[in-house]
Design a protein around this motif. Structure first.
Motif, PDB file in Angstrom:
ATOM      1  N   GLU A 247      28.057 -55.860  20.077  1.00  0.00           N
ATOM      2  CA  GLU A 247      28.579 -57.301  20.321  1.00  0.00           C
ATOM      3  C   GLU A 247      28.564 -57.467  21.808  1.00  0.00           C
ATOM      4  O   GLU A 247      28.186 -58.495  22.190  1.00  0.00           O
ATOM      5  N   ALA A 248      28.932 -56.784  22.410  1.00  0.00           N
ATOM      6  CA  ALA A 248      29.156 -56.948  23.902  1.00  0.00           C
ATOM      7  C   ALA A 248      27.633 -57.097  24.593  1.00  0.00           C
ATOM      8  O   ALA A 248      27.341 -57.917  25.456  1.00  0.00           O
ATOM      9  N   LEU A 249      26.473 -56.131  24.045  1.00  0.00           N
ATOM     10  CA  LEU A 249      25.282 -56.391  24.456  1.00  0.00           C
ATOM     11  C   LEU A 249      24.707 -57.776  24.045  1.00  0.00           C
ATOM     12  O   LEU A 249      23.956 -58.332  25.016  1.00  0.00           O
ATOM     13  N   SER A 250      24.920 -58.072  22.743  1.00  0.00           N
ATOM     14  CA  SER A 250      24.479 -59.497  22.192  1.00  0.00           C
ATOM     15  C   SER A 250      25.115 -60.530  23.276  1.00  0.00           C
ATOM     16  O   SER A 250      24.100 -61.656  23.650  1.00  0.00           O
ATOM     17  N   PHE A 251      26.185 -60.425  23.459  1.00  0.00           N
ATOM     18  CA  PHE A 251      26.995 -61.467  24.424  1.00  0.00           C
ATOM     19  C   PHE A 251      26.223 -61.495  25.678  1.00  0.00           C
ATOM     20  O   PHE A 251      25.930 -62.650  26.270  1.00  0.00           O
ATOM     21  N   LEU A 252      26.222 -60.308  26.239  1.00  0.00           N
ATOM     22  CA  LEU A 252      25.392 -60.336  27.595  1.00  0.00           C
ATOM     23  C   LEU A 252      24.137 -60.986  27.773  1.00  0.00           C
ATOM     24  O   LEU A 252      23.724 -61.496  28.555  1.00  0.00           O
TER      25      LEU A 252
END
Length: 637
Positions: A247-252
């Motif tokens: 989720e963090a990578l998708s958000f970034l």
């Protein structure tokens, strides 16, 4: 031409005349000298248009009085004129030039990541002593230099001084950047809890000020910090600041696209590929992320992104067992992109290529490759620690192969005594420490160290490559300790997971360990089939130690099958001949990496086979070679 008092040009002339009137005598002479230096490049052209001009034409008063060019008064006023050149010692740099120079130094320190060169430091100190008004960015330069040199108190003071100056004129617009620098500084010096607190405040302030570049960079840094120090991120995960890693990578990625932060997007794609490999997921997805990052680097001209990209490509091919391709990517980067990439990427690539050379047994070339690192870059503490740790690991492995255990103990003590270890290399240090205990036949201590390491890996949710290597190492400890059956299930599980994650070198190593365990239960034919099925692909890894152990296991399998055949039969002779061939190949691989114990073991086995074949002359030759290897090793000690 008549100038209006209220016009911009008239106001400038009046202000200049006022400032000139207020000048002290010393400042006036410095201004005059600066004017001479400023117009000096046009002096030859002016003399060509005025052939009658003398050597003192730059000063009407001196020319009118006919002073000697070598006079004392002239030297006192214009020092250096006796050499027929106008060399001024000060007053030839403006505050604006000073600020531009310092901004350039900041950009050079941030992009390549090196400290200010010593020659430039001397020049900057001379400029400061010249009495110029020093811009506030000078404090930031001092902060960067002290930070990279490992001087925590000075870097902390310089950082506070810089932002105290800047915030007086820019309100709180730079407050989040002050916190960002503070967080990175705290993390580099091991103050992890303080770093997380500062970074959380950075994120909150950046959101308040709608500073998306700062916010995205802070979240990216927090994600990378969590990958390196997962034990420090428990509170962050509970609060749900980043969510899960995916989720963090998708958000970034989404935020980087919105803000057109292409460098951050490229880095995030590589982080996504690294996460896929670390979890043992589909390799094709990792290749997809790498290709996207490569396309982005080319289309957006992200020159500083090639280092991380090619390191990732080298790593993925190394995991797939294609050693030559992993080496080629390292060489391609060093020859084509090293000059425009950060020093950190260059040092990491040089260290990786040195380890690849060491696996091939080219120890001298590996040490030479480590010595090729730019010594100016090693003035940065973090780079120097990374380079020193890699060099220590290389030397320790060589000492273990050469059976120089006392020298290995000394290097291991130096690696363990480092005040601030390199997190990404702690696994390698732990593994060589376990190998050292195994060489000493201290299997209880080796197993204790391994259990502690595996516990840490499970707590940190470490890379699957590291966890599988630890599992195989556990099976090998059981094998060498004389209880190989206890490691069978561990080796089988490691082979299954390695096959699923496409970690082919780990798979070949697991298969070799399983083969040796099968030998202990007299399953010789199964061992030969297993090893022969993986040996051609294992040789593509270009890992001499792996190939040597596989050939050794193959020789043991053929020897066991020969022992089961009838005395004097063709099958017995055939298997003994194949065992000799495998032993010769294993001896050659052990010789490349200078493994003394491996060479002696292969020679002893060859002498035994020669004796069984009824050839005492060749058996004595093998025994003599065995003794020569032992003597040569003792002579080197």
């Amino acid at each position: 031409m008549l100038l209006s008092r209220n016009s911009p040009l008239g106001a400038f002339v009046r202000r200049s005349q006022l400032e000139f009137t207020r000048l002290q005598f010393h400042d006036g002479t410095s201004l005059w000298k600066s004017l001479i230096v400023y117009r000096r490049p046009t002096l030859p052209a002016w003399k060509r248009r005025n052939p009658g001009a003398g050597p003192l034409s730059f000063d009407t008063n001196l020319q009118a009085e006919s002073f000697d060019t070598d006079g004392t008064l002239l030297d006192l006023i214009y020092g250096g004129l006796s050499s027929k050149t106008v060399m001024l010692k000060d007053g030839n740099t403006s505050t604006d030039d000073m600020e531009k120079l310092l901004d350039y130094q900041v950009s050079r320190m941030q992009k390549p990541g090196n400290r200010v060169p010593q020659a430039m430091q001397s020049q900057l100190r001379a400029m400061v002593r010249s009495g110029l008004t020093i811009p506030s960015v000078a404090s930031y330069v001092q902060f960067l230099d002290a930070w990279k040199s490992g001087d925590y108190p000075s870097s902390f003071d310089s950082l506070h001084r810089y932002f105290d100056y800047t915030m007086q004129s820019r309100d709180r617009s730079l407050y989040q950047y002050a916190l960002l620098n503070l967080a990175i500084l705290q993390a580099d010096f091991g103050c992890f809890s303080e770093a997380i607190t500062a970074m959380q405040e950075t994120i909150a302030t950046a959101r308040e000020n709608h500073d998306m570049p700062c916010l995205n960079y802070s979240l990216s840094w927090l994600y990378q910090f969590g990958r390196t120090h997962p034990e420090e991120m428990v509170e962050i995960q509970q609060k749900g600041v980043l969510g899960s890693e995916k989720e963090a990578l998708s958000f970034l990625k989404a935020k980087a696209k919105e803000s057109n932060m292409w460098t951050l997007l490229s880095t995030t794609l590589l982080s996504e590929a690294k996460l896929i490999l670390s979890n043992g997921d589909n390799v094709y997805q990792a290749f997809e992320s790498i290709i996207k990052a490569s396309h982005l680097n080319v289309t957006k001209n992200i020159t500083e992104g090639y280092g991380g990209l090619m390191l990732m490509q080298s790593s993925i091919f190394d995991r797939l067992g294609v050693g030559c391709q992993a080496w080629n990517y390292c060489e391609l980067f060093l020859h084509c992109y090293a000059g425009q990439s950060p020093s950190e990427d260059v040092i990491q690539t040089q260290c990786r290529s040195a380890h690849i050379l060491a696996r091939k047994g080219r120890w001298k070339e590996a040490i030479s490759r480590m010595d090729e690192v730019d010594h100016e870059a090693l003035r940065t503490l973090r780079y120097q620690q990374f380079w020193t740790t890699n060099l220590g690991i290389l030397k320790l492995r060589r000492h273990l192969h050469k059976d120089e255990l006392d020298a290995g103990d000394q290097i291991l003590a130096q690696l363990r005594a480092a005040p601030a270890g390199v997190p990404e290399l702690q696994f390698d240090v732990s593994v060589v420490e376990i190998h050292l205990q195994m060489r000493r036949a201290n299997y209880t201590q080796a197993l204790s160290l391994l259990e502690r390491l595996m516990t840490e890996l499970d707590q940190q949710e470490a890379d699957i490559f590291q966890r599988l290597k630890a599992m195989i190492l556990k099976a090998r400890i059981y094998l060498q300790a004389g209880v190989p059956q206890k490691g069978f299930s561990v080796a089988i599980r490691a082979a299954s997971l390695a096959h699923k994650a496409r970690l082919l070198p780990v798979l070949w190593e697991a298969v070799g360990t399983i083969g040796k365990i099968l030998i202990s239960v007299k399953e010789f034919e199964a061992t030969v089939k297993l090893v022969e099925s993986v040996l051609p692909q294992a040789l593509e890894c270009e890992d001499c130690d792996l190939a040597a152990h596989l050939f050794s296991g193959l020789a043991d399998g053929h020897m066991g099958m020969a022992g089961q055949a009838k005395r004097g039969s063709f099958r017995r002779k055939e298997k003994l001949t194949k065992a000799l061939e495998a032993l010769s190949c294993a001896f050659e691989e052990f010789s490349r990496i200078e493994d003394i114990r491996g060479q002696c073991e292969m020679m002893a086995k060859k002498a035994t086979i020669m004796h069984l074949n009824g050839d005492p002359v060749l058996a004595n030759d093998c025994a003599a070679k065995y003794l020569d290897i032992k003597k040569a090793a003792k002579a080197q000690d």
